[in-house]
Design a protein around this motif. Sequence first.
Motif, PDB file in Angstrom:
ATOM      1  N   VAL A 344      32.873  76.310  39.382  1.00 52.12           N
ATOM      2  CA  VAL A 344      34.325  76.455  39.448  1.00 52.12           C
ATOM      3  C   VAL A 344      34.946  75.144  38.988  1.00 52.12           C
ATOM      4  N   ALA A 345      35.855  75.231  38.038  1.00 53.53           N
ATOM      5  CA  ALA A 345      36.546  74.028  37.573  1.00 53.53           C
ATOM      6  C   ALA A 345      37.619  73.624  38.578  1.00 53.53           C
ATOM      7  N   ILE A 346      37.821  72.329  38.707  1.00 50.62           N
ATOM      8  CA  ILE A 346      38.906  71.851  39.569  1.00 50.62           C
ATOM      9  C   ILE A 346      40.228  72.351  38.987  1.00 50.62           C
ATOM     10  N   PRO A 347      41.034  73.037  39.778  1.00 48.66           N
ATOM     11  CA  PRO A 347      42.280  73.593  39.224  1.00 48.66           C
ATOM     12  C   PRO A 347      43.259  72.497  38.813  1.00 48.66           C
ATOM     13  N   GLU A 348      44.183  72.875  37.955  1.00 50.33           N
ATOM     14  CA  GLU A 348      45.202  71.929  37.498  1.00 50.33           C
ATOM     15  C   GLU A 348      46.344  71.938  38.510  1.00 50.33           C
ATOM     16  N   LEU A 349      46.279  71.021  39.447  1.00 48.39           N
ATOM     17  CA  LEU A 349      47.255  70.958  40.530  1.00 48.39           C
ATOM     18  C   LEU A 349      48.450  70.085  40.185  1.00 48.39           C
ATOM     19  N   VAL A 350      48.343  69.328  39.099  1.00 48.16           N
ATOM     20  CA  VAL A 350      49.431  68.464  38.642  1.00 48.16           C
ATOM     21  C   VAL A 350      49.672  68.765  37.170  1.00 48.16           C
ATOM     22  N   ASP A 351      50.918  68.951  36.797  1.00 45.91           N
ATOM     23  CA  ASP A 351      51.248  69.221  35.397  1.00 45.91           C
ATOM     24  C   ASP A 351      50.896  68.007  34.539  1.00 45.91           C
ATOM     25  N   GLU A 352      50.083  68.261  33.493  1.00 48.42           N
ATOM     26  CA  GLU A 352      49.658  67.180  32.614  1.00 48.42           C
ATOM     27  C   GLU A 352      50.337  67.301  31.258  1.00 48.42           C
ATOM     28  N   ALA A 353      50.068  66.320  30.406  1.00 53.41           N
ATOM     29  CA  ALA A 353      50.623  66.335  29.057  1.00 53.41           C
ATOM     30  C   ALA A 353      50.071  67.534  28.295  1.00 53.41           C
ATOM     31  N   SER A 354      50.849  68.018  27.333  1.00 53.05           N
ATOM     32  CA  SER A 354      50.456  69.207  26.579  1.00 53.05           C
ATOM     33  C   SER A 354      49.395  68.912  25.529  1.00 53.05           C
ATOM     34  N   ASP A 383      55.075  67.012  53.376  1.00 52.28           N
ATOM     35  CA  ASP A 383      54.365  67.650  52.253  1.00 52.28           C
ATOM     36  C   ASP A 383      52.971  67.048  52.097  1.00 52.28           C
ATOM     37  N   PRO A 384      52.054  67.379  53.005  1.00 51.54           N
ATOM     38  CA  PRO A 384      50.695  66.806  52.890  1.00 51.54           C
ATOM     39  C   PRO A 384      49.950  67.308  51.656  1.00 51.54           C
ATOM     40  N   ALA A 385      50.365  68.467  51.126  1.00 50.16           N
ATOM     41  CA  ALA A 385      49.649  69.021  49.968  1.00 50.16           C
ATOM     42  C   ALA A 385      49.753  68.116  48.753  1.00 50.16           C
ATOM     43  N   CYS A 386      50.835  67.342  48.630  1.00 51.72           N
ATOM     44  CA  CYS A 386      50.982  66.484  47.453  1.00 51.72           C
ATOM     45  C   CYS A 386      49.902  65.405  47.434  1.00 51.72           C
ATOM     46  N   HIS A 387      49.479  64.933  48.615  1.00 50.71           N
ATOM     47  CA  HIS A 387      48.405  63.934  48.675  1.00 50.71           C
ATOM     48  C   HIS A 387      47.057  64.557  48.291  1.00 50.71           C
ATOM     49  N   VAL A 388      46.872  65.806  48.729  1.00 49.38           N
ATOM     50  CA  VAL A 388      45.633  66.512  48.371  1.00 49.38           C
ATOM     51  C   VAL A 388      45.601  66.785  46.869  1.00 49.38           C
ATOM     52  N   ASN A 389      46.725  67.248  46.329  1.00 52.24           N
ATOM     53  CA  ASN A 389      46.795  67.507  44.887  1.00 52.24           C
ATOM     54  C   ASN A 389      46.526  66.241  44.085  1.00 52.24           C
ATOM     55  N   ALA A 390      47.054  65.125  44.565  1.00 50.56           N
ATOM     56  CA  ALA A 390      46.865  63.854  43.859  1.00 50.56           C
ATOM     57  C   ALA A 390      45.390  63.471  43.818  1.00 50.56           C
ATOM     58  N   PHE A 391      44.682  63.665  44.934  1.00 48.16           N
ATOM     59  CA  PHE A 391      43.264  63.299  44.949  1.00 48.16           C
ATOM     60  C   PHE A 391      42.462  64.160  43.980  1.00 48.16           C
ATOM     61  N   TRP A 392      42.677  65.478  44.007  1.00 51.43           N
ATOM     62  CA  TRP A 392      41.903  66.344  43.115  1.00 51.43           C
ATOM     63  C   TRP A 392      42.260  66.095  41.653  1.00 51.43           C
ATOM     64  N   TYR A 393      43.521  65.782  41.390  1.00 51.49           N
ATOM     65  CA  TYR A 393      43.907  65.415  40.024  1.00 51.49           C
ATOM     66  C   TYR A 393      43.150  64.160  39.588  1.00 51.49           C
ATOM     67  N   GLY A 394      43.116  63.158  40.444  1.00 47.92           N
ATOM     68  CA  GLY A 394      42.424  61.917  40.108  1.00 47.92           C
ATOM     69  C   GLY A 394      40.938  62.127  39.907  1.00 47.92           C
ATOM     70  N   LEU A 395      40.316  62.950  40.770  1.00 45.82           N
ATOM     71  CA  LEU A 395      38.883  63.203  40.633  1.00 45.82           C
ATOM     72  C   LEU A 395      38.587  63.967  39.342  1.00 45.82           C
ATOM     73  N   LYS A 396      39.460  64.898  38.998  1.00 44.42           N
ATOM     74  CA  LYS A 396      39.276  65.663  37.764  1.00 44.42           C
ATOM     75  C   LYS A 396      39.360  64.756  36.540  1.00 44.42           C
ATOM     76  N   LYS A 397      40.357  63.876  36.496  1.00 47.23           N
ATOM     77  CA  LYS A 397      40.501  62.973  35.356  1.00 47.23           C
ATOM     78  C   LYS A 397      39.379  61.940  35.333  1.00 47.23           C
ATOM     79  N   LEU A 398      38.941  61.497  36.497  1.00 40.96           N
ATOM     80  CA  LEU A 398      37.836  60.541  36.558  1.00 40.96           C
ATOM     81  C   LEU A 398      36.562  61.170  36.004  1.00 40.96           C
TER      82      LEU A 398
END
Length: 454
Positions: A344-354, A383-398
């Motif tokens: 399963v791919a990490i979902p796109e929880l933060v809007d990224e560049a096109s 809004d605790p979800a924003c912190h969770v979204n930020a971590f998964w976004y960072g892990l995905k980009k890393l």
Amino acid sequence: MAEERSVGELLDELFGFESVAKRQTALEQYDRGELLRKARSRELLGVIEGVEAAERAARESAVRAVDGYVRRVEFDSLARARKQVGVVGPLQMERRYAAFLRMEDKAELLARLEQTLAFIEVKLRANTADRVRAAYDAAGALVLQGAARLSDVRVVDAAPLDADLLCTQLEQLRCAADTTDLAGMITATFESELSATGPRDAGGFAGGVAGDVAGDVALERELTNVRGAAQRARLAAQAYRAERAARVAGSAVEPVSLPQSACVVCETACDAGELSELLAQVKKSFETYRRVVADGGLFCAFGAGSPHGICRGSSYFDYDARFDEDVLVGEYDGATRHNVRREVAIPELVDEASADGGDSLAAAVARMREFNARRYDGVLDEDPACHVNAFWYGLKKLNQYCEAAVRVDERAWDCFIDKVQFAYDEPAGRLAMQMDDKQVAAFVAAVDALGAAE
């Protein structure tokens, strides 16, 4: 106006019934001769195609076995070479994320995530361009060494054939044609057999009305002779192939024009400083993520919109029933069992560049700094979800930029493997065309066993 008449009708009126009978007889003789010629071509072609099909199948089986073995050697050689020089393998983040979704304990989830970050840190330090290049150099030598084991496979003894039949058919084949071309020998044997039985052409059939029955009988006799000649040619070809198979018993595959080891170009594709900074920001985000999961449990561990902990999936695409594996989703009693995908791919929880690939490395670092600047207020956070979204976004980009840190031009490596395969495919194919079915099966089994013993 009188109807136009054909030339045949005019000739009939001029010469009478006798000309009609002669023309009919000539047509019947031509039809019988044409049937005989087609039968000869069909039977001879059937014998030749049968032999060629058997040789082609033998070649394809041997080449397929050799290619599969070389690919297995390639995979094992790359793994061994990477281990020898200290290159860390792929992260396989999709498999990791699928495993995270299966976990039923938040402590286990946090421990596995911490191990993943430690693995990424080791990989960033270990996988330099020079080290990756050294791994490919070592793997090339290991591939040549492993592929050389194909020469250890020997052709087994041929299947026994009746000695009297073998001698008779071989003598017949050699008398028919003094050549090494099997198709030519089959043709010569076929023609020789037809000559011995006295074949006839189209003019050899009886003419006249009284000769129709005799002509049919003669045609049937000639067709029987054609089938008999084809059968004897087939037996002669079988005998020749048996003798040829006996000659190659004990032979081995000798490679031709083995290539030099590949020179794979490896270069650094990402700035090491920015990658280290992104790792630091993701680790900082993980500390906040740890607090969120400690407060809210697994229900808030996978970001906004996650189906984790839901008893019944809201969408068909949430689950995949292709795998027979029951897992518990959630951290509470009575959770419904679902079949969860293995990757399963990490979902796109933060809007990224096109742009292709989303945010650049520099943009990802800037975003993570911005996310980490937000304060987490514990269970009172709005809004605790924003912190969770930020971590998964960072892990995905890393993961994305860690895997792409060293750019490898594998075209030279793929070309090297193709040349190794070709060096063994050609002699193996030629040798297999001389084997009988028993020898081909034994050769393929030996090559497969050779791969299993690596």
